[in-house]
Motif scaffolding. Structure first.
Motif, PDB file in Angstrom:
ATOM      1  N   LEU B  88       0.870  -1.170   0.000  1.00  0.00           N
ATOM      2  CA  LEU B  88       0.000   0.000   0.000  1.00  0.00           C
ATOM      3  C   LEU B  88       0.906   1.218   0.000  1.00  0.00           C
ATOM      4  CD1 LEU B  88      -2.998   0.807   0.212  1.00  0.00           C
ATOM      5  CD2 LEU B  88      -2.804   0.614   2.682  1.00  0.00           C
ATOM      6  N   TYR B  89       0.700   2.106  -0.964  1.00  0.00           N
ATOM      7  CA  TYR B  89       1.532   3.300  -1.069  1.00  0.00           C
ATOM      8  C   TYR B  89       0.692   4.508  -0.663  1.00  0.00           C
ATOM      9  CZ  TYR B  89       4.995   0.453  -3.354  1.00  0.00           C
ATOM     10  OH  TYR B  89       5.931  -0.517  -3.608  1.00  0.00           O
ATOM     11  N   PHE B  90       1.178   5.185   0.372  1.00  0.00           N
ATOM     12  CA  PHE B  90       0.478   6.358   0.883  1.00  0.00           C
ATOM     13  C   PHE B  90       1.191   7.632   0.466  1.00  0.00           C
ATOM     14  CE2 PHE B  90      -2.852   4.838   3.513  1.00  0.00           C
ATOM     15  CZ  PHE B  90      -2.423   3.673   4.134  1.00  0.00           C
ATOM     16  N   CYS B  91       0.382   8.619   0.215  1.00  0.00           N
ATOM     17  CA  CYS B  91       0.860   9.975   0.061  1.00  0.00           C
ATOM     18  C   CYS B  91       0.330  10.758   1.247  1.00  0.00           C
ATOM     19  CB  CYS B  91       0.332  10.528  -1.257  1.00  0.00           C
ATOM     20  SG  CYS B  91       0.426  12.299  -1.421  1.00  0.00           S
ATOM     21  N   PHE B 107      -2.825  12.030   5.651  1.00  0.00           N
ATOM     22  CA  PHE B 107      -2.630  10.950   4.691  1.00  0.00           C
ATOM     23  C   PHE B 107      -3.793  10.810   3.723  1.00  0.00           C
ATOM     24  CE2 PHE B 107       1.104   8.444   6.042  1.00  0.00           C
ATOM     25  CZ  PHE B 107       1.445   9.154   7.176  1.00  0.00           C
ATOM     26  N   GLY B 108      -3.448  10.430   2.499  1.00  0.00           N
ATOM     27  CA  GLY B 108      -4.450  10.054   1.521  1.00  0.00           C
ATOM     28  C   GLY B 108      -4.917   8.626   1.765  1.00  0.00           C
ATOM     29  N   PRO B 109      -5.873   8.145   0.970  1.00  0.00           N
ATOM     30  CA  PRO B 109      -6.436   6.810   1.176  1.00  0.00           C
ATOM     31  C   PRO B 109      -5.519   5.683   0.725  1.00  0.00           C
ATOM     32  CG  PRO B 109      -7.432   7.846  -0.714  1.00  0.00           C
ATOM     33  CD  PRO B 109      -6.562   8.873  -0.090  1.00  0.00           C
ATOM     34  N   GLY B 110      -4.452   6.011   0.005  1.00  0.00           N
ATOM     35  CA  GLY B 110      -3.501   5.003  -0.423  1.00  0.00           C
ATOM     36  C   GLY B 110      -3.830   4.388  -1.770  1.00  0.00           C
TER      37      GLY B 110
END
Lengths: 114, 116
Positions: B88-91, B107-110
């Motif tokens: 899972l890649y988060f911004c 954080f964004g939803p990923g």
């Protein structure tokens, strides 16, 4: 390098009761920031509470409070009057003033029993 | 809803391929951070951009690169993908450069990446 340790992989609490999640960290810095993030099953990372190291007063956000012990490098999260919606993974995080990245612990999975 | 958006939500691809993940920060935020969450490595910081400039690098592989555009959105490029890149890649974004407590990261939803 700073490391964050959450020694409780899993915790459970009865609805309406209080639970404390542990976090310790290792650092040689004197000022830094500490955070607790919550990750429910949706996987969204949600900020729960934050603390600045030079402030001795423990942060509080409604039912969430911390016990910050700087000398012991401990930053525990207390959840009062636990609700079913509190069930999630909880991550403790450290952020240095000199570095912009956050170091996360491995997380504690909290189960709330009705 | 944090105000940070990430696309796509899910991505399934094959080994050796290249993908691009996109992130739009909250309105007014100048910093974008990328994190990788995998089962065996936990949450790992990858890279930080502030107002278009790279500010910090973490455990980012050479096969990965990122940039932040003038409109402040960011892209994370992953190439020569391997099975172990599945994660899972988060911004996340923050107002400033990350030096104040108020520069809390939201954080964004990923993006869930699956490499087959």
């Amino acid at each position: 390098a700073q490391t964050v340790t959450q020694s409780q992989p899993e915790m459970s609490v009865q609805e309406a009761e209080t639970v404390t999640l542990s976090c310790t960290y290792d650092t040689s810095e004197s000022d830094y920031y500490l955070f607790w993030y919550k990750q429910p099953p949706s996987r969204q990372m949600i900020l729960v509470i934050r603390q600045e190291a030079y402030k001795q007063q423990n942060a509080t956000e409604n039912r969430f409070s911390v016990n910050f012990q700087k000398a012991a490098k401990s930053f525990s999260l207390k959840i009062s009057d636990s609700q079913l919606g509190d069930a999630a993974m909880y991550f403790c995080a450290y952020r240095s003033l000199s570095h912009n990245d956050m170091r996360f612990g491995a997380g504690t999975r909290l189960t709330v029993k009705p | 809803d944090s105000g940070v958006t990430q696309t796509p939500k899910h991505l399934i691809t094959a080994t050796g391929q290249r993908v691009t993940l996109r992130c739009s920060p909250r309105s007014g935020d100048l910093s974008v951070y990328w994190y990788q969450q995998s089962l065996d490595q936990g949450l790992q910081f990858l890279i930080h951009y502030y107002n278009g400039e790279e500010r910090a690098k973490g455990n980012i592989l050479e096969r990965f690169s990122a940039q932040q555009f003038p409109d402040l959105h960011s892209e994370l490029n992953l190439s020569s993908l391997e099975l172990g890149d599945s994660a899972l890649y988060f911004c996340a974004s923050s107002v400033g450069s990350g030096r104040a407590l108020t520069d809390t990261q939201y954080f964004g939803p990923g993006t869930r990446l699956t490499v087959l």
